[in-house]
Design an enzyme around this catalytic site. Sequence first.
Site, PDB file in Angstrom:
ATOM      1  N   SER A 131      24.212 -58.084  -0.925  1.00  0.00           N
ATOM      2  CA  SER A 131      24.762 -57.432  -0.237  1.00  0.00           C
ATOM      3  C   SER A 131      24.969 -57.155   1.271  1.00  0.00           C
ATOM      4  O   SER A 131      23.584 -57.265   1.289  1.00  0.00           O
ATOM      5  CB  SER A 131      24.487 -56.200  -1.500  1.00  0.00           C
ATOM      6  OG  SER A 131      25.206 -55.530  -0.494  1.00  0.00           O
ATOM      7  N   TYR A 155      17.351 -50.126  -2.753  1.00  0.00           N
ATOM      8  CA  TYR A 155      18.251 -50.920  -3.412  1.00  0.00           C
ATOM      9  C   TYR A 155      18.076 -52.350  -2.558  1.00  0.00           C
ATOM     10  O   TYR A 155      17.722 -53.374  -2.233  1.00  0.00           O
ATOM     11  CB  TYR A 155      19.005 -50.748  -4.393  1.00  0.00           C
ATOM     12  CG  TYR A 155      20.544 -51.481  -4.008  1.00  0.00           C
ATOM     13  CD1 TYR A 155      20.509 -52.193  -4.492  1.00  0.00           C
ATOM     14  CD2 TYR A 155      21.510 -51.826  -3.511  1.00  0.00           C
ATOM     15  CE1 TYR A 155      20.991 -53.474  -4.617  1.00  0.00           C
ATOM     16  CE2 TYR A 155      22.149 -52.652  -3.385  1.00  0.00           C
ATOM     17  CZ  TYR A 155      22.309 -53.467  -4.453  1.00  0.00           C
ATOM     18  OH  TYR A 155      23.230 -54.278  -3.792  1.00  0.00           O
ATOM     19  N   LYS A 159      17.047 -56.501  -2.008  1.00  0.00           N
ATOM     20  CA  LYS A 159      18.141 -58.024  -1.815  1.00  0.00           C
ATOM     21  C   LYS A 159      17.073 -58.392  -0.205  1.00  0.00           C
ATOM     22  O   LYS A 159      17.063 -59.537  -0.804  1.00  0.00           O
ATOM     23  CB  LYS A 159      19.182 -57.055  -1.319  1.00  0.00           C
ATOM     24  CG  LYS A 159      19.713 -56.774  -2.750  1.00  0.00           C
ATOM     25  CD  LYS A 159      20.076 -57.227  -3.701  1.00  0.00           C
ATOM     26  CE  LYS A 159      21.013 -56.516  -4.781  1.00  0.00           C
ATOM     27  NZ  LYS A 159      20.930 -58.045  -5.550  1.00  0.00           N
ATOM     28  N   ARG A 298      28.186 -38.406   4.158  1.00  0.00           N
ATOM     29  CA  ARG A 298      26.794 -38.209   2.502  1.00  0.00           C
ATOM     30  C   ARG A 298      25.482 -38.819   3.432  1.00  0.00           C
ATOM     31  O   ARG A 298      25.682 -39.468   4.132  1.00  0.00           O
ATOM     32  CB  ARG A 298      27.454 -39.250   2.105  1.00  0.00           C
ATOM     33  CG  ARG A 298      26.353 -39.920   0.131  1.00  0.00           C
ATOM     34  CD  ARG A 298      27.076 -41.052  -0.092  1.00  0.00           C
ATOM     35  NE  ARG A 298      27.408 -41.870   0.051  1.00  0.00           N
ATOM     36  CZ  ARG A 298      28.272 -43.194  -0.440  1.00  0.00           C
ATOM     37  NH1 ARG A 298      28.541 -42.489  -1.931  1.00  0.00           N
ATOM     38  NH2 ARG A 298      28.983 -43.727  -0.240  1.00  0.00           N
TER      39      ARG A 298
HETATM   40  P1  NAD Z   1      27.125 -54.897 -12.938  1.00  0.00           P
HETATM   41  O1  NAD Z   1      25.820 -53.436 -13.112  1.00  0.00           O
HETATM   42  O2  NAD Z   1      27.918 -54.601 -13.402  1.00  0.00           O
HETATM   43  O3  NAD Z   1      26.069 -56.120 -13.023  1.00  0.00           O
HETATM   44  C1  NAD Z   1      24.431 -56.167 -13.433  1.00  0.00           C
HETATM   45  C2  NAD Z   1      24.451 -56.806 -14.972  1.00  0.00           C
HETATM   46  O4  NAD Z   1      23.284 -57.923 -14.633  1.00  0.00           O
HETATM   47  C3  NAD Z   1      24.963 -56.025 -15.189  1.00  0.00           C
HETATM   48  O5  NAD Z   1      25.446 -56.664 -16.650  1.00  0.00           O
HETATM   49  C4  NAD Z   1      23.284 -55.707 -16.154  1.00  0.00           C
HETATM   50  O6  NAD Z   1      23.572 -55.125 -18.248  1.00  0.00           O
HETATM   51  C5  NAD Z   1      22.434 -56.657 -15.749  1.00  0.00           C
HETATM   52  N1  NAD Z   1      21.395 -56.521 -15.990  1.00  0.00           N
HETATM   53  C6  NAD Z   1      20.326 -55.823 -15.634  1.00  0.00           C
HETATM   54  N2  NAD Z   1      19.343 -55.870 -14.964  1.00  0.00           N
HETATM   55  C7  NAD Z   1      19.365 -57.285 -15.725  1.00  0.00           C
HETATM   56  C8  NAD Z   1      17.853 -57.663 -16.341  1.00  0.00           C
HETATM   57  N3  NAD Z   1      16.232 -57.272 -16.275  1.00  0.00           N
HETATM   58  N4  NAD Z   1      18.078 -59.396 -17.394  1.00  0.00           N
HETATM   59  C9  NAD Z   1      18.779 -58.931 -17.439  1.00  0.00           C
HETATM   60  N5  NAD Z   1      20.102 -58.595 -17.699  1.00  0.00           N
HETATM   61  C10 NAD Z   1      19.984 -57.338 -16.302  1.00  0.00           C
HETATM   62  O7  NAD Z   1      26.174 -55.023 -11.183  1.00  0.00           O
HETATM   63  P2  NAD Z   1      28.040 -55.697 -10.141  1.00  0.00           P
HETATM   64  O8  NAD Z   1      28.771 -54.889  -9.327  1.00  0.00           O
HETATM   65  O9  NAD Z   1      28.325 -56.131 -10.838  1.00  0.00           O
HETATM   66  O10 NAD Z   1      26.545 -56.437  -9.516  1.00  0.00           O
HETATM   67  C11 NAD Z   1      26.348 -57.814  -9.760  1.00  0.00           C
HETATM   68  C12 NAD Z   1      25.378 -58.195  -8.604  1.00  0.00           C
HETATM   69  O11 NAD Z   1      26.006 -57.670  -7.300  1.00  0.00           O
HETATM   70  C13 NAD Z   1      24.258 -56.611  -8.505  1.00  0.00           C
HETATM   71  O12 NAD Z   1      22.978 -57.690  -8.131  1.00  0.00           O
HETATM   72  C14 NAD Z   1      24.233 -56.456  -7.938  1.00  0.00           C
HETATM   73  O13 NAD Z   1      23.163 -55.846  -7.047  1.00  0.00           O
HETATM   74  C15 NAD Z   1      24.897 -57.440  -6.472  1.00  0.00           C
HETATM   75  N6  NAD Z   1      26.100 -56.558  -5.475  1.00  0.00           N
HETATM   76  C16 NAD Z   1      27.180 -55.502  -6.203  1.00  0.00           C
HETATM   77  C17 NAD Z   1      27.861 -54.740  -5.312  1.00  0.00           C
HETATM   78  C18 NAD Z   1      28.533 -53.762  -5.872  1.00  0.00           C
HETATM   79  O14 NAD Z   1      29.443 -52.977  -5.104  1.00  0.00           O
HETATM   80  N7  NAD Z   1      29.246 -54.154  -6.822  1.00  0.00           N
HETATM   81  C19 NAD Z   1      27.503 -55.092  -3.564  1.00  0.00           C
HETATM   82  C20 NAD Z   1      26.924 -55.895  -3.288  1.00  0.00           C
HETATM   83  C21 NAD Z   1      25.980 -56.542  -4.230  1.00  0.00           C
HETATM   84  C1  UD1 Z   2      27.719 -48.728  -1.005  1.00  0.00           C
HETATM   85  C2  UD1 Z   2      26.419 -48.399  -1.534  1.00  0.00           C
HETATM   86  C3  UD1 Z   2      26.168 -49.851  -0.835  1.00  0.00           C
HETATM   87  C4  UD1 Z   2      26.490 -50.955  -1.391  1.00  0.00           C
HETATM   88  C5  UD1 Z   2      28.186 -50.738  -1.730  1.00  0.00           C
HETATM   89  C6  UD1 Z   2      28.945 -51.520  -2.233  1.00  0.00           C
HETATM   90  C7  UD1 Z   2      25.172 -45.933  -0.370  1.00  0.00           C
HETATM   91  C8  UD1 Z   2      24.981 -45.444   0.450  1.00  0.00           C
HETATM   92  N1  UD1 Z   2      25.364 -47.621  -0.702  1.00  0.00           N
HETATM   93  O1  UD1 Z   2      27.776 -48.395   0.282  1.00  0.00           O
HETATM   94  O2  UD1 Z   2      24.492 -49.761  -0.941  1.00  0.00           O
HETATM   95  O3  UD1 Z   2      26.464 -52.450  -1.101  1.00  0.00           O
HETATM   96  O4  UD1 Z   2      28.195 -49.285  -1.582  1.00  0.00           O
HETATM   97  O5  UD1 Z   2      29.909 -51.213  -3.223  1.00  0.00           O
HETATM   98  O6  UD1 Z   2      25.339 -45.863  -1.770  1.00  0.00           O
HETATM   99  N2  UD1 Z   2      33.082 -42.031  -0.336  1.00  0.00           N
HETATM  100  C9  UD1 Z   2      34.178 -41.249   0.191  1.00  0.00           C
HETATM  101  N3  UD1 Z   2      33.932 -40.173  -1.374  1.00  0.00           N
HETATM  102  C10 UD1 Z   2      33.744 -40.708  -2.511  1.00  0.00           C
HETATM  103  C11 UD1 Z   2      32.605 -42.353  -2.124  1.00  0.00           C
HETATM  104  C12 UD1 Z   2      32.890 -42.659  -1.356  1.00  0.00           C
HETATM  105  O7  UD1 Z   2      34.520 -40.606   0.595  1.00  0.00           O
HETATM  106  O8  UD1 Z   2      32.948 -40.063  -3.395  1.00  0.00           O
HETATM  107  C13 UD1 Z   2      33.428 -43.114   1.514  1.00  0.00           C
HETATM  108  C14 UD1 Z   2      31.799 -43.322   1.922  1.00  0.00           C
HETATM  109  O9  UD1 Z   2      31.539 -42.251   2.833  1.00  0.00           O
HETATM  110  C15 UD1 Z   2      32.186 -44.799   2.435  1.00  0.00           C
HETATM  111  C16 UD1 Z   2      33.311 -44.886   2.379  1.00  0.00           C
HETATM  112  O10 UD1 Z   2      34.288 -43.882   0.624  1.00  0.00           O
HETATM  113  O11 UD1 Z   2      32.664 -44.079   3.529  1.00  0.00           O
HETATM  114  C17 UD1 Z   2      32.532 -45.833   0.704  1.00  0.00           C
HETATM  115  O12 UD1 Z   2      32.017 -45.525  -0.630  1.00  0.00           O
HETATM  116  P1  UD1 Z   2      31.092 -46.418  -1.038  1.00  0.00           P
HETATM  117  O13 UD1 Z   2      31.982 -47.308  -2.011  1.00  0.00           O
HETATM  118  O14 UD1 Z   2      29.616 -45.897  -2.162  1.00  0.00           O
HETATM  119  O15 UD1 Z   2      30.853 -47.949  -0.207  1.00  0.00           O
HETATM  120  P2  UD1 Z   2      29.489 -47.773   0.486  1.00  0.00           P
HETATM  121  O16 UD1 Z   2      29.188 -46.286   1.095  1.00  0.00           O
HETATM  122  O17 UD1 Z   2      30.117 -48.645   1.432  1.00  0.00           O
END
Ligand code: NAD
Ligand code: UD1
Length: 346
Positions: A131, A155, A159, A298
């Site tokens: 991430s 978190y 990573k 926030r």
């Molecule tokens: P998500 O929660 O929808 O998907 C994660 C999946 O992993 C879920 O289906 C959950 O049930 C499963 N899981 C969690 N722990 C587990 C375990 N111990 N064994 C088996 N399954 C398990 O999240 P996502 O948004 O699809 O994210 C996927 C990956 O990408 C994660 O590693 C997350 O940290 C990373 N990531 C997500 C974002 C984001 O904004 N969505 C940003 C950066 C990185």
């Molecule tokens: C969040 C996570 C980050 C993760 C990323 C990926 C936090 C502190 N960080 O980051 O670890 O990798 O998501 O998706 O949670 N905002 C509002 N109102 C809201 C929600 C968000 O104004 O109700 C603003 C936030 O201040 C920010 C932007 O929208 O400026 C995006 O927010 P968000 O979607 O939560 O993502 P990140 O803050 O980038």
Amino acid sequence: MDQTHSAPKVLVTGGAGYIGSHAVLELLAAGYRVVVLDNLSNSSAESLRRVTELTGKPAPLVVGDIRDRGLVTDLLAREQVQAVIHFAGLKAVGESVEQPLAYYDNNVNGTIILLECLAAAGVRALVFSSSATVYGDPQQVPVPVDAPLGPTNPYGQTKAMIEQILGDLAISDPRWALGILRYFNPVGAHPSGRIGEDPRGIPNNLMPYVSQVAVGRLAELAVFGGDYPTPDGTGVRDYIHVVDLARGHVAALARVLARPGKFTVNLGTGRGHSVLEIAHAFEKASGRRVPYRVVGRRPGDIAQCYADASSARQLLDWQAELGLAAMCADAWRWQSDNPQGYGEAS
Ligand code: NAD
Ligand code: UD1
């Protein structure tokens, strides 16, 4: 790729989740075979049922935990996969501050157990979901992939630790092929409106929150801070369409299957958008109003973060294609067609 029995098979951990289900769909479309391992702690098997409905191809799910050594060992012996895409993990920043041990155990310990099982099975190709949060508050934007790391919460620490472990593993045994993908802000949904993000409870992230305001489930958007040093004073992020992101995994998979070594790339568009730009783009895409109020910042938020994604272009021949209008239109289709997410279907 052809559809014969010799098409590579990929283990997708966390494949029932938001990004994982979109990646499974793109992997199947590209001709790979898949098997998903997911404990369904933050997802529903319905996502994969819909992936099969969309692709006409099987997306088998093993319900289990990556920390279950016996289960993972048996699965690897049975399924004979060539590579792994490792999405499984917990991802809520606030929760990680409250429950750090659960995050270190699930994410770091879980990945170590998975890697040990893979080594024992002779599977040494893996793509990992990292991430942009590993950069913390970046010193420069666009953020280059070699920028210093400085995660600011448990978190993000998990990573960064996993990245370190993968780096050490690559040094210890040059047969490993390891791809580290640092996602910026994944948003949107598959254009069919059948799969998308289904957060439990009130969303923390901007796009699902805005979607729920537009559909009438939430009253108004609280804009966290209007006094950042950005063009309109609100936070700027690099939003990337989840379908682009999923395709980045197909490209990364091809590379780890083709050659050993470790690589790290940013997956973003390289463009920043402010909170207000997102709210306005969503209004346009949905035809609904998104009432908002600017409130205090926030805690822990940063002013701006967007990617220098040139390494992904060079190493993977991948770049994001879809813009903000498609991200909002697809998020809206998913939200309006499934106001309760997978709720009723799962
Ligand atoms: P998500 O929660 O929808 O998907 C994660 C999946 O992993 C879920 O289906 C959950 O049930 C499963 N899981 C969690 N722990 C587990 C375990 N111990 N064994 C088996 N399954 C398990 O999240 P996502 O948004 O699809 O994210 C996927 C990956 O990408 C994660 O590693 C997350 O940290 C990373 N990531 C997500 C974002 C984001 O904004 N969505 C940003 C950066 C990185
Ligand atoms: C969040 C996570 C980050 C993760 C990323 C990926 C936090 C502190 N960080 O980051 O670890 O990798 O998501 O998706 O949670 N905002 C509002 N109102 C809201 C929600 C968000 O104004 O109700 C603003 C936030 O201040 C920010 C932007 O929208 O400026 C995006 O927010 P968000 O979607 O939560 O993502 P990140 O803050 O980038």
